[in-house]
Write an enzyme that holds these catalytic residues in place. Sequence first.
Site, mmCIF file in Angstrom:
data_model
loop_
_atom_site.group_PDB
_atom_site.id
_atom_site.type_symbol
_atom_site.label_atom_id
_atom_site.label_comp_id
_atom_site.label_asym_id
_atom_site.label_seq_id
_atom_site.Cartn_x
_atom_site.Cartn_y
_atom_site.Cartn_z
ATOM 1 N N GLY A 9 73.615 125.024 -44.348
ATOM 2 C CA GLY A 9 73.910 123.785 -43.603
ATOM 3 C C GLY A 9 72.687 123.359 -42.840
ATOM 4 N N VAL A 12 71.282 118.585 -38.229
ATOM 5 C CA VAL A 12 70.462 118.850 -37.030
ATOM 6 C C VAL A 12 70.576 120.284 -36.509
ATOM 7 C CG1 VAL A 12 70.191 116.536 -36.084
ATOM 8 C CG2 VAL A 12 72.279 117.794 -35.588
ATOM 9 N N ASN A 32 71.344 124.142 -48.419
ATOM 10 C CA ASN A 32 72.193 123.018 -48.042
ATOM 11 C C ASN A 32 72.822 122.439 -49.301
ATOM 12 O OD1 ASN A 32 72.905 121.147 -45.707
ATOM 13 N ND2 ASN A 32 72.220 119.683 -47.250
ATOM 14 N N VAL A 74 77.884 124.333 -41.004
ATOM 15 C CA VAL A 74 78.348 123.133 -41.708
ATOM 16 C C VAL A 74 79.455 122.455 -40.905
ATOM 17 C CG1 VAL A 74 77.750 124.038 -43.992
ATOM 18 C CG2 VAL A 74 80.061 124.379 -43.098
ATOM 19 N N LYS A 75 79.803 121.283 -41.328
ATOM 20 C CA LYS A 75 80.855 120.495 -40.665
ATOM 21 C C LYS A 75 82.123 121.331 -40.530
ATOM 22 C CE LYS A 75 82.376 115.727 -41.298
ATOM 23 N NZ LYS A 75 81.485 115.135 -40.305
ATOM 24 N N ASN A 102 81.853 124.293 -34.829
ATOM 25 C CA ASN A 102 82.968 124.167 -33.886
ATOM 26 C C ASN A 102 84.299 124.278 -34.607
ATOM 27 O OD1 ASN A 102 81.607 123.875 -31.476
ATOM 28 N ND2 ASN A 102 81.404 121.656 -31.690
ATOM 29 N N SER A 128 76.401 126.438 -27.993
ATOM 30 C CA SER A 128 76.318 125.243 -27.148
ATOM 31 C C SER A 128 74.874 124.937 -26.808
ATOM 32 C CB SER A 128 77.104 125.438 -25.853
ATOM 33 O OG SER A 128 76.875 124.328 -24.996
ATOM 34 N N GLY A 130 73.556 121.639 -28.022
ATOM 35 C CA GLY A 130 73.138 120.511 -28.856
ATOM 36 C C GLY A 130 71.913 120.867 -29.674
ATOM 37 N N LYS A 182 84.322 128.727 -26.856
ATOM 38 C CA LYS A 182 83.509 127.510 -27.078
ATOM 39 C C LYS A 182 84.386 126.266 -26.965
ATOM 40 C CE LYS A 182 80.259 124.659 -27.999
ATOM 41 N NZ LYS A 182 80.364 123.726 -29.030
ATOM 42 N N HIS A 185 84.999 125.654 -23.355
ATOM 43 C CA HIS A 185 83.718 125.139 -22.848
ATOM 44 C C HIS A 185 83.668 123.623 -23.066
ATOM 45 C CE1 HIS A 185 79.759 123.642 -24.144
ATOM 46 N NE2 HIS A 185 79.158 124.540 -23.380
ATOM 47 N N ASN A 186 84.051 123.173 -24.249
ATOM 48 C CA ASN A 186 84.024 121.742 -24.541
ATOM 49 C C ASN A 186 85.076 120.987 -23.728
ATOM 50 O OD1 ASN A 186 82.207 122.643 -26.482
ATOM 51 N ND2 ASN A 186 82.880 121.165 -28.000
ATOM 52 N N GLU A 189 83.621 120.537 -20.479
ATOM 53 C CA GLU A 189 82.564 119.514 -20.666
ATOM 54 C C GLU A 189 83.174 118.095 -20.620
ATOM 55 O OE1 GLU A 189 80.013 120.337 -24.159
ATOM 56 O OE2 GLU A 189 80.484 118.301 -24.804
ATOM 57 N N ARG A 443 118.624 119.416 -14.957
ATOM 58 C CA ARG A 443 118.754 120.037 -16.286
ATOM 59 C C ARG A 443 120.133 120.669 -16.447
ATOM 60 N NH1 ARG A 443 115.974 124.238 -17.391
ATOM 61 N NH2 ARG A 443 115.554 123.861 -19.587
HETATM 62 N N1 LIG Z 1 75.619 118.338 -33.145
HETATM 63 C C1 LIG Z 1 75.787 119.085 -32.059
HETATM 64 O O1 LIG Z 1 75.247 118.823 -30.976
HETATM 65 C C2 LIG Z 1 76.615 120.350 -32.138
HETATM 66 C C3 LIG Z 1 76.640 121.231 -31.048
HETATM 67 C C4 LIG Z 1 77.361 122.410 -31.152
HETATM 68 C C5 LIG Z 1 78.056 122.693 -32.310
HETATM 69 N N2 LIG Z 1 78.038 121.805 -33.349
HETATM 70 C C6 LIG Z 1 78.777 122.173 -34.573
HETATM 71 O O2 LIG Z 1 77.840 122.694 -35.506
HETATM 72 C C7 LIG Z 1 78.237 122.349 -36.845
HETATM 73 C C8 LIG Z 1 77.115 121.580 -37.521
HETATM 74 O O3 LIG Z 1 76.884 120.388 -36.775
HETATM 75 P P1 LIG Z 1 75.805 119.287 -37.203
HETATM 76 O O4 LIG Z 1 75.918 118.190 -36.191
HETATM 77 O O5 LIG Z 1 74.502 119.945 -37.435
HETATM 78 O O6 LIG Z 1 76.294 118.808 -38.648
HETATM 79 P P2 LIG Z 1 77.644 118.078 -39.158
HETATM 80 O O7 LIG Z 1 77.377 116.627 -39.231
HETATM 81 O O8 LIG Z 1 78.819 118.550 -38.393
HETATM 82 O O9 LIG Z 1 77.735 118.677 -40.654
HETATM 83 C C9 LIG Z 1 76.806 118.347 -41.634
HETATM 84 C C10 LIG Z 1 76.442 119.557 -42.455
HETATM 85 O O10 LIG Z 1 77.614 120.088 -43.103
HETATM 86 C C11 LIG Z 1 77.382 120.123 -44.517
HETATM 87 N N3 LIG Z 1 78.618 119.940 -45.255
HETATM 88 C C12 LIG Z 1 79.571 118.993 -45.044
HETATM 89 N N4 LIG Z 1 80.575 119.153 -45.920
HETATM 90 C C13 LIG Z 1 80.246 120.214 -46.711
HETATM 91 C C14 LIG Z 1 80.898 120.887 -47.782
HETATM 92 N N5 LIG Z 1 82.083 120.492 -48.216
HETATM 93 N N6 LIG Z 1 80.266 121.948 -48.343
HETATM 94 C C15 LIG Z 1 79.070 122.354 -47.907
HETATM 95 N N7 LIG Z 1 78.410 121.777 -46.883
HETATM 96 C C16 LIG Z 1 78.997 120.723 -46.291
HETATM 97 C C17 LIG Z 1 76.418 118.969 -44.747
HETATM 98 O O11 LIG Z 1 75.797 119.111 -45.995
HETATM 99 P P3 LIG Z 1 75.238 117.814 -46.784
HETATM 100 O O12 LIG Z 1 73.841 117.609 -46.299
HETATM 101 O O13 LIG Z 1 75.317 118.233 -48.210
HETATM 102 O O14 LIG Z 1 76.145 116.665 -46.451
HETATM 103 C C18 LIG Z 1 75.478 119.179 -43.566
HETATM 104 O O15 LIG Z 1 74.593 120.253 -43.782
HETATM 105 C C19 LIG Z 1 79.543 121.556 -36.687
HETATM 106 O O16 LIG Z 1 80.630 122.413 -36.786
HETATM 107 C C20 LIG Z 1 79.455 121.009 -35.284
HETATM 108 O O17 LIG Z 1 80.715 120.716 -34.732
HETATM 109 C C21 LIG Z 1 77.316 120.665 -33.294
#
Ligand SMILES: NC(=O)c1ccc[n+]([C@@H]2O[C@H](COP(=O)([O-])OP(=O)(O)OC[C@H]3O[C@@H](n4cnc5c(N)ncnc54)[C@H](OP(=O)(O)O)[C@@H]3O)[C@@H](O)[C@H]2O)c1
Length: 468
Positions: A9, A12, A32, A74-75, A102, A128, A130, A182, A185-186, A189, A443
């Site tokens: 994954g 970001v 990825n 990943v998502k 998450n 946590s 970002g 976590k 925590h959110n 937040e 009641r």
């Molecule tokens: N952004 C933040 O600040 C933050 C902070 C803490 C925790 N998180 C958590 O960390 C995780 C990643 O967050 P993110 O913001 O970097 O990315 P994201 O937008 O939540 O996920 C995108 C990533 O997931 C992959 N993906 C989506 N569907 C997939 C599938 N079916 N099979 C395989 N890969 C798949 C995407 O691959 P493709 O490139 O192929 O689409 C991409 O690498 C999430 O769970 C998020 O909630 C995020």
Amino acid sequence: MKANIGVVGLAVMGQNLALNIARNGYAVAVYNRTAERTKKFVEERVKGEKIFPSFDIQHFVDSIEKPRKIILMVKAGSPVDEIIEELLPYLEKGDLLIDAGNSHYADTNERLERLSHHGILYLGMGVSGGEYGALHGPSIMPGGSLEAYKMVQDVLTKIAAKTEDGPCCTYVGNGSAGHFVKMVHNGIEYSIMQSISEIYDIMRKVLKMNSAEIGRVFEEWNKGELGSFLVEITYKIMNYMDEETNRPLVELILDKAEQKGTGKWTAQAALDLGVPTPSLNVAVFARTISHFKEQRIQLSKIFGEKKMAHVDKSIVKDLEKSLLFNMFLSFSQGLWLIHEASNAYNYNIDLLEVLRIWKGGCIIRAKLLDFLRNILKDNPQNINLLASDLAMNFVKEKLPSVLRVSSIARESGLPTPVLNNSIDYLFSLTEENLPANLIQAQRDFFGAHTFERIDKEGTFHVEWQELE
Ligand SMILES: NC(=O)c1ccc[n+]([C@@H]2O[C@H](COP(=O)([O-])OP(=O)(O)OC[C@H]3O[C@@H](n4cnc5c(N)ncnc54)[C@H](OP(=O)(O)O)[C@@H]3O)[C@@H](O)[C@H]2O)c1
């Protein structure tokens, strides 16, 4: 040469985490789903770090030393299951998967159970901070088996944020403990962000302060007891100018707050476990209400003009105390929820450790955490922190200011749901006699639900009216 660890994954979070791990001396295999993202990452961001890209899942798994340790970034939701299914055929007994997204804690329990049948170890790990935190040092909340944690303890503590109390990573507890913590925590937040926004609203509408002035106040507050990541970014946001219009960008942003679900899950978990977290819950509803922009425009016209209370800037001190009050009670509610979940789900969570690892790298890092730790250190059973003179003196000292601010907001017709719910949370918990006796009577009146009495033991029911 094999990689020490893998990351799947590369959005970001995954990119930054992989770079952070590599910069701490490890060789990292990356994969990825969409190859283009991997190529772009390697071309644009990898500068000599030991990062080995793969464009095929089998090649990716083979490029990691055994027992394999693979972080999934990943998502959240079904993508985690899909990627697990893709990886499974190539994994061996004793390999470790770490879900660092998450994920909902119930999903983590289910995956832990499912993978244990394959002999695969699993950690549900909250991260946590970002994208900045992922790169420079996040707060890391891993849960699962201790055996699994030991396999990655070195790398996780190396990449975590550091404070004078050590790395912001600890083994949180059994099962889905890491993802539960976590999630809460959110929830905290959400509550703190909403509190800050409520105070901002009073500053701009009642005190007629512009964004630069508001920014200066938050900057001052950040140097004191309110020092925290969220207060810090607030003054930076206030100072950020839109190049096109030369106006503060915040004033040009549409007032519809988005959410990805962790705040809602926190409220749901609190309702399921019977823990009062009103401030956290209403912070979710505040975002929900913000979405009804068209209705709000229409109803604001019918409601008519709101007349702001006549007060001067001397209330800025009251606003500061209100925010401290809200912050404290948001943590109080979140900690209580974690404690009850720990008992209900056998997580075995050490709340003091949780507060310690939130001190650095994370979105809710705050100077106040040291104060909370002092309260809890003296009495570990004080799970909502309120059962101590130290805590009670803290909130009581703020109360006159809090009530003044609440009444200014009420008079001006401005919503302050977190502030008001924090007040009622405190008033309810410190009230020996609540009117719940009447609810019990009602009641029993309509549903024969029975009641207990204060003057004798037992369960009672009376015929409140003749049935006929
Ligand atoms: N952004 C933040 O600040 C933050 C902070 C803490 C925790 N998180 C958590 O960390 C995780 C990643 O967050 P993110 O913001 O970097 O990315 P994201 O937008 O939540 O996920 C995108 C990533 O997931 C992959 N993906 C989506 N569907 C997939 C599938 N079916 N099979 C395989 N890969 C798949 C995407 O691959 P493709 O490139 O192929 O689409 C991409 O690498 C999430 O769970 C998020 O909630 C995020």
